[in-house]
Design a protein around this motif. Structure first.
Motif, PDB file in Angstrom:
ATOM      1  N   ARG A  98       7.289  33.760 -12.274  1.00  0.00           N
ATOM      2  CA  ARG A  98       8.438  33.967 -11.404  1.00  0.00           C
ATOM      3  C   ARG A  98       9.751  33.598 -12.089  1.00  0.00           C
ATOM      4  NH1 ARG A  98       8.872  32.325  -6.564  1.00  0.00           N
ATOM      5  NH2 ARG A  98      11.052  31.723  -6.646  1.00  0.00           N
ATOM      6  N   ARG A  99       9.655  33.009 -13.257  1.00  0.00           N
ATOM      7  CA  ARG A  99      10.880  32.568 -13.940  1.00  0.00           C
ATOM      8  C   ARG A  99      11.524  33.732 -14.690  1.00  0.00           C
ATOM      9  NH1 ARG A  99      12.080  30.810 -19.103  1.00  0.00           N
ATOM     10  NH2 ARG A  99      13.775  29.288 -19.262  1.00  0.00           N
ATOM     11  N   ASN A 100      12.829  33.938 -14.472  1.00  0.00           N
ATOM     12  CA  ASN A 100      13.589  34.938 -15.213  1.00  0.00           C
ATOM     13  C   ASN A 100      14.311  34.267 -16.373  1.00  0.00           C
ATOM     14  OD1 ASN A 100      12.924  37.019 -13.376  1.00  0.00           O
ATOM     15  ND2 ASN A 100      14.524  36.290 -11.983  1.00  0.00           N
ATOM     16  N   ASP A 101      14.611  35.021 -17.367  1.00  0.00           N
ATOM     17  CA  ASP A 101      15.310  34.462 -18.524  1.00  0.00           C
ATOM     18  C   ASP A 101      16.619  33.817 -18.090  1.00  0.00           C
ATOM     19  OD1 ASP A 101      13.329  35.304 -20.197  1.00  0.00           O
ATOM     20  OD2 ASP A 101      14.329  37.182 -20.740  1.00  0.00           O
ATOM     21  N   GLY A 102      16.826  32.606 -18.562  1.00  0.00           N
ATOM     22  CA  GLY A 102      18.064  31.897 -18.278  1.00  0.00           C
ATOM     23  C   GLY A 102      18.097  31.208 -16.943  1.00  0.00           C
ATOM     24  N   GLU A 103      17.020  31.298 -16.152  1.00  0.00           N
ATOM     25  CA  GLU A 103      16.988  30.630 -14.857  1.00  0.00           C
ATOM     26  C   GLU A 103      15.774  29.716 -14.784  1.00  0.00           C
ATOM     27  OE1 GLU A 103      17.057  33.442 -11.731  1.00  0.00           O
ATOM     28  OE2 GLU A 103      18.944  34.379 -12.357  1.00  0.00           O
ATOM     29  N   LEU A 104      15.881  28.686 -13.974  1.00  0.00           N
ATOM     30  CA  LEU A 104      14.790  27.726 -13.851  1.00  0.00           C
ATOM     31  C   LEU A 104      13.598  28.310 -13.111  1.00  0.00           C
ATOM     32  CD1 LEU A 104      13.803  24.854 -14.362  1.00  0.00           C
ATOM     33  CD2 LEU A 104      14.853  24.164 -12.204  1.00  0.00           C
ATOM     34  N   GLY A 105      13.855  29.242 -12.198  1.00  0.00           N
ATOM     35  CA  GLY A 105      12.764  29.826 -11.445  1.00  0.00           C
ATOM     36  C   GLY A 105      12.410  29.055 -10.199  1.00  0.00           C
ATOM     37  N   ALA A 106      13.303  28.208  -9.718  1.00  0.00           N
ATOM     38  CA  ALA A 106      13.049  27.457  -8.493  1.00  0.00           C
ATOM     39  C   ALA A 106      13.078  28.392  -7.296  1.00  0.00           C
ATOM     40  CB  ALA A 106      14.101  26.366  -8.323  1.00  0.00           C
ATOM     41  N   PRO A 107      12.304  28.065  -6.250  1.00  0.00           N
ATOM     42  CA  PRO A 107      12.383  28.873  -5.022  1.00  0.00           C
ATOM     43  C   PRO A 107      13.823  28.911  -4.522  1.00  0.00           C
ATOM     44  CG  PRO A 107      10.547  27.346  -4.925  1.00  0.00           C
ATOM     45  CD  PRO A 107      11.331  26.972  -6.137  1.00  0.00           C
ATOM     46  N   PRO A 108      14.261  30.039  -3.968  1.00  0.00           N
ATOM     47  CA  PRO A 108      15.663  30.169  -3.531  1.00  0.00           C
ATOM     48  C   PRO A 108      15.985  29.215  -2.395  1.00  0.00           C
ATOM     49  CG  PRO A 108      14.361  32.020  -2.751  1.00  0.00           C
ATOM     50  CD  PRO A 108      13.488  31.268  -3.699  1.00  0.00           C
ATOM     51  N   LEU A 109      17.246  28.885  -2.299  1.00  0.00           N
ATOM     52  CA  LEU A 109      17.699  28.043  -1.203  1.00  0.00           C
ATOM     53  C   LEU A 109      17.548  28.779   0.122  1.00  0.00           C
ATOM     54  CD1 LEU A 109      20.966  26.713  -2.857  1.00  0.00           C
ATOM     55  CD2 LEU A 109      19.097  25.262  -2.065  1.00  0.00           C
ATOM     56  N   PRO A 110      17.255  28.061   1.217  1.00  0.00           N
ATOM     57  CA  PRO A 110      17.168  28.726   2.525  1.00  0.00           C
ATOM     58  C   PRO A 110      18.537  29.240   2.943  1.00  0.00           C
ATOM     59  CG  PRO A 110      17.009  26.335   2.764  1.00  0.00           C
ATOM     60  CD  PRO A 110      16.944  26.615   1.294  1.00  0.00           C
ATOM     61  N   THR A 111      18.515  30.348   3.691  1.00  0.00           N
ATOM     62  CA  THR A 111      19.783  30.946   4.129  1.00  0.00           C
ATOM     63  C   THR A 111      20.473  30.092   5.186  1.00  0.00           C
ATOM     64  OG1 THR A 111      18.540  32.272   5.721  1.00  0.00           O
ATOM     65  CG2 THR A 111      19.022  33.275   3.575  1.00  0.00           C
ATOM     66  N   VAL A 112      19.689  29.315   5.942  1.00  0.00           N
ATOM     67  CA  VAL A 112      20.273  28.405   6.935  1.00  0.00           C
ATOM     68  C   VAL A 112      19.793  26.997   6.612  1.00  0.00           C
ATOM     69  CG1 VAL A 112      20.386  30.155   8.737  1.00  0.00           C
ATOM     70  CG2 VAL A 112      18.346  28.736   8.533  1.00  0.00           C
ATOM     71  N   PRO A 113      20.626  25.993   6.872  1.00  0.00           N
ATOM     72  CA  PRO A 113      20.189  24.616   6.596  1.00  0.00           C
ATOM     73  C   PRO A 113      18.939  24.266   7.404  1.00  0.00           C
ATOM     74  CG  PRO A 113      22.556  24.715   7.003  1.00  0.00           C
ATOM     75  CD  PRO A 113      22.000  26.050   7.380  1.00  0.00           C
ATOM     76  N   ALA A 114      18.000  23.620   6.751  1.00  0.00           N
ATOM     77  CA  ALA A 114      16.747  23.247   7.421  1.00  0.00           C
ATOM     78  C   ALA A 114      16.913  21.910   8.138  1.00  0.00           C
ATOM     79  CB  ALA A 114      15.624  23.157   6.399  1.00  0.00           C
ATOM     80  N   ARG A 115      16.245  21.786   9.289  1.00  0.00           N
ATOM     81  CA  ARG A 115      16.184  20.506   9.993  1.00  0.00           C
ATOM     82  C   ARG A 115      15.004  19.720   9.438  1.00  0.00           C
ATOM     83  NH1 ARG A 115      16.941  22.736  16.230  1.00  0.00           N
ATOM     84  NH2 ARG A 115      19.061  23.573  15.966  1.00  0.00           N
ATOM     85  N   ILE A 116      15.311  18.693   8.698  1.00  0.00           N
ATOM     86  CA  ILE A 116      14.254  17.983   7.963  1.00  0.00           C
ATOM     87  C   ILE A 116      14.174  16.513   8.360  1.00  0.00           C
ATOM     88  CG2 ILE A 116      14.337  19.535   5.968  1.00  0.00           C
ATOM     89  CD1 ILE A 116      16.119  17.477   4.580  1.00  0.00           C
TER      90      ILE A 116
END
Length: 471
Positions: free
Chosen positions: A407-425
């Motif tokens: 899943r990693r692209n060149d030049g990127e870490l490959g982390a899962p994308p940030l959620p579009t809305v803030p999560a209640r955690i």
């Protein structure tokens, strides 16, 4: 997508990111710890293989233990005796554990029943000992112990977050209890990772938790609480951060810390209290027992192998101060079966017998955990369960790494994308806070990560984007 669904998706993606970042740190160490732990599980078999040339000899013309020790000392002049290990069977060589002169190491010398030196092994370079040292401290001393403890703490977070990601959420058993390998591609890889994680999670948590008493920070805090509460009784049969814990009244030690023992021997030499140079001499007066008499008593006790005899004046395990009496100790890794005897140096009478049942209940609980961790609690089955656990952990690490690379692209870490809305955690933070309270190294690392992210990473936009952090 409804608002509740958006919140669930945001929470899932947030925990996925934590799982991802924890995995990046933990994966390399998990592989090292799993492989070295798998080797150490089979220490009895490995030790027996290393000593295979020193077994099965005729016992005709057998000499006394004193003569065997004299032969070892003659072969390594200037050395001092730390202990004598009884042969496992008649016809096997005795092991004489020596501290070599000039602080150059420890040596296991094997002497035949007839008193001939058959060979020797470096105590610190034996296979199981190397695996033990890498597993516990990465050969880096105390700092290595900190890294191992940090990895273990984050591995617990990794398992808990992984179980959340694995949770079926209405799916069938395929991909949940068994992997859909026939699907191929990313689905098969994801299932292999998730299902393996599910099956190994309980065993891995037990291994991680039973390893904490050895850890430097957690083990020291645990020891301090026990001392403060008066929960220490008898000897502690494990090290803390690779070192002996500070002694308390009535507390002896069992086990081996070769560096500490060697240091104690050399310190004793300068102070005139070196281990006895004439092991057959009487101690405490002409009526004192000889080594042969103590060995005979040790044999009569039928203690689990390996059984060692530590003479008066010799350094105790972990470099504890020498004692005036004889010590006979079973060093079996199956802690519940271990026994230590104290024999008066003048009368030859057994003055104390310290068994597992005599320990404090907390020490007994830890002892069971240590024996399980080392694969010694119930024989080969325990070893095979430990080996299967190690293999599944390596499978998790390798599959996780491959998934990241795909899943990693060149030049990127490959982390899962940030959620579009803030999560209640809020609930997740409460769980993480509870874990941090129980795991000091996790708490320290969380604080350090928060400071670095806020003061450094967010101020470097290219780096923040690469890590997937909002700058």
């Amino acid at each position: 997508m409804t608002a509740p669904a958006q919140q669930r998706a945001a929470l899932y993606r947030t925990i996925w990111r934590w799982h991802f970042y924890a995995g990046l740190f933990v994966i390399p160490l998990i592989v090292v710890l799993a492989c070295t732990g798998a080797v150490y599980l089979f220490k009895p078999q490995i030790d027996a293989w290393e000593e295979r040339a020193f077994t099965g000899m005729p016992d005709r013309g057998s000499v006394s233990p004193e003569t065997q020790i004299d032969a070892a000392l003659s072969a390594f002049r200037g050395s001092t005796v730390h202990y004598y290990r009884l042969p496992a069977r008649e016809g096997d060589a005795a092991l004489v554990h020596l501290a070599l002169p000039h602080n150059i190491g420890m040596r296991d010398v094997f002497v035949s029943p007839q008193g001939l030196v058959m060979g020797s092994l470096g105590s610190e370079t034996r296979i199981a000992q190397i695996a033990h040292d890498v597993h516990g401290q990465l050969l880096l001393g105390r700092r290595g112990s900190w890294l191992v403890e940090l990895a273990a703490s984050w591995a617990i977070v990794l398992i808990v977050s992984g179980l959340y990601l694995w949770w079926p959420r209405g799916r069938g058993l395929a991909g949940v209890v068994w992997p859909r390998l026939s699907a191929g591609g990313r689905t098969a890889l994801r299932d292999l990772h998730a299902v393996t994680g599910f099956w190994v999670s309980g065993l891995a948590l037990v291994l991680l938790l039973t390893g904490l008493p050895w850890a430097d920070v957690w083990g020291s805090a645990f020891r301090a609480v026990r001392v403060e509460m008066g929960w220490v009784k008898g000897q502690q049969a494990w090290t803390v951060g690779g070192k002996a814990p500070p002694p308390v009244a009535g507390d002896d030690h069992a086990g081996h810390d070769h560096a500490a023992m060697l240091a104690a021997a050399n310190a004793g030499a300068s102070a005139g209290s070196m281990a006895m140079p004439m092991p057959h001499a009487h101690h405490g007066g002409p009526q004192g027992p000889t080594l042969s008499e103590v060995v005979a008593e040790a044999k009569a006790q039928h203690l689990p192998f390996p059984v060692v005899v530590v003479p008066p004046g010799a350094p105790q395990a972990f470099g504890a101060p020498p004692r005036e009496d004889w010590t006979v100790r079973s060093d079996t890794q199956d802690r519940p079966r271990a026994v230590t005897l104290r024999i008066d140096a003048r009368t030859g009478k057994v003055t104390a017998r310290e068994a597992f049942a005599d320990k404090h209940p907390i020490d007994r609980a830890v002892g069971y955990g240590v024996a399980w961790h080392e694969g010694a609690l119930f024989g080969l089955a325990n070893q095979l369960i430990g080996l299967a656990t190690a293999m599944m952990l390596v499978t998790l690490a390798v599959s996780g790494f491959v998934m990241w690379r795909k899943r990693r692209n060149d030049g990127e870490l490959g982390a899962p994308p940030l959620p579009t809305v803030p999560a209640r955690i809020g609930g997740v933070v409460a769980i993480l806070a509870a874990l941090a309270l129980l795991l000091p190294m996790l708490a320290i690392s969380l604080v350090a990560m928060a400071i670095v992210e806020r003061l450094v990473l967010r101020r470097i936009p290219p780096l923040a984007r690469w890590l997937g952090i909002r700058a």
